[in-house]
Design an enzyme around this catalytic site. Structure first.
Site, PDB file in Angstrom:
ATOM      1  CB  ILE A 198      -0.943  -0.002   1.221  1.00  0.00           C
ATOM      2  CG1 ILE A 198      -1.965  -1.141   1.097  1.00  0.00           C
ATOM      3  CG2 ILE A 198      -1.675   1.331   1.352  1.00  0.00           C
ATOM      4  CD1 ILE A 198      -2.824  -1.330   2.336  1.00  0.00           C
ATOM      5  CG  ASP A 204      14.784  -0.357  11.717  1.00  0.00           C
ATOM      6  OD1 ASP A 204      13.536  -0.420  11.802  1.00  0.00           O
ATOM      7  OD2 ASP A 204      15.553  -1.040  12.409  1.00  0.00           O
ATOM      8  CE  LYS A 216      -3.067  -2.277  11.298  1.00  0.00           C
ATOM      9  NZ  LYS A 216      -2.065  -1.404  10.614  1.00  0.00           N
ATOM     10  CE1 TYR A 264      -3.313  -5.741  11.031  1.00  0.00           C
ATOM     11  CE2 TYR A 264      -5.619  -5.907  11.718  1.00  0.00           C
ATOM     12  CZ  TYR A 264      -4.659  -5.495  10.802  1.00  0.00           C
ATOM     13  OH  TYR A 264      -5.050  -4.824   9.664  1.00  0.00           O
ATOM     14  CB  THR A 311       0.026  -6.203  -0.544  1.00  0.00           C
ATOM     15  OG1 THR A 311      -0.201  -7.302   0.366  1.00  0.00           O
ATOM     16  CG2 THR A 311      -0.856  -5.028  -0.148  1.00  0.00           C
ATOM     17  CB  SER A 329      -7.167  -2.368   8.861  1.00  0.00           C
ATOM     18  OG  SER A 329      -7.253  -3.212  10.000  1.00  0.00           O
TER      19      SER A 329
END
Length: 310
Positions: free
Chosen positions: A22, A66, A169, A165, A200, A153
């Site tokens: 993305i 990084d 988010k 996760y 992706t 997301s």
């Protein structure tokens, strides 16, 4: 009919984690719209800027960085500040280190995953977004203008992939909202962007493996996946919006921005928002989804209410 992209000539942008996926799609569209775009990645990816440069009206500058290393992030912003005379119009927080870990642990509950999963999901992701936004605000606030975009997301609303996760988010969305409160008087906008399912490189690699129940279901969901440049078009139009402060602090869906600003995906496709009932029904009952009109949406207030348990 609205043109595919607005003009961003003269604007300076940073897109983190833009070596692929993305982020790469966002960088390409911003540069194509005429902006000077600094794209970051952990390894040498100067070839990506050559590709972007060939297709753009703007300039692409690769910076090996990084985002788990605060000193390297400091050097990134020092470079942009020096080379652009203190100008920064857009920061897109897209860098994320957890994609491989997600696919390596599909279907496992959090207690069967390594404890390192937390840092893999949220170090280069949630924490790095905060650090980059801190640096960006130092430039944008004195200028009384700017836009910070956190790529997030629907995992911030309901369970998706794994515990770490979803927490990351949800925190990204809350961070955008809270930063917007503190940046409002300085005329700097901060939003959270939710792309739809996107095809992706990592997703394509996952789907190319032998099919099982989980990957087969994922393939069905991804059959109408957005191209990675669709998110780029969304960011480009947000960057050009003179009334962007009206959107500050909000969660914005790429599909709904496409309808608002009048841009489409590759091939002239108008992706459906996951708030559209037609889209939601298609996940479980694809044979009947054709009967549901596209104008039927789940209200935002209902989505918000359903995400909390009391």
């Amino acid at each position: 009919m609205t043109s595919e992209l607005p003009s961003l000539t003269g604007k300076v942008c940073i897109v983190t984690g833009a070596s692929r996926g993305i982020g790469k799609g966002i960088a390409l569209m911003l540069a194509k719209a005429g902006a000077t775009v600094y794209i970051t990645g952990q390894f040498d990816f100067s070839g990506n800027c050559l590709m972007i440069g060939q297709e753009s009206a703007g300039q692409c500058i690769p910076v090996q960085c990084d985002h788990g290393n605060d000193e390297e992030v400091q050097k990134l912003f020092d470079q942009v500040n020096k080379e652009q005379n203190g100008r920064l119009d857009v920061l897109v927080n897209n860098a994320y280190s957890g994609v491989k870990a997600i696919f390596d642990n599909v279907g496992k509950p959090f207690y069967e995953q390594p404890t390192s999963m937390w840092d893999q999901m949220n170090n280069v992701g949630l924490r790095s977004n905060y650090i980059a936004a801190w640096h960006a605000a130092k430039v944008m606030v004195p200028a009384k203008q700017g836009l910070i975009v956190n790529v997030s997301s629907p995992g911030g609303l309901r369970y998706l992939f794994n515990v770490a996760y979803g927490v990351g988010k949800a925190a990204n969305d809350r961070m955008a909202a809270d930063m917007a409160v503190e940046l409002k008087k300085q005329n700097v906008a901060c939003v959270s962007l939710w792309p739809g399912a996107v095809m992706t490189e990592h997703v394509n690699d996952f789907l190319s493996q032998p099919q099982d129940e989980i990957s087969s279901k994922a393939a069905a969901i991804l059959k109408d996946a957005e191209d990675r440049t669709f998110s780029g078009k969304a960011v480009a139009w947000l960057a050009a919006d003179a009334d962007i402060m009206k959107k500050s602090g909000r969660i914005l869906l790429t599909a709904e921005l496409g309808r608002e600003y009048g841009f489409k995906d590759v091939g002239g496709v108008q992706p459906l928002s996951f708030r559209q009932v037609k889209k939601l029904v298609s996940f479980e009952y694809p044979s009947v989804s054709w009967m549901i009109p596209e104008f039927v949406y789940v209200p935002r207030w209902l989505m918000a209410a359903s995400s909390h348990k009391f």
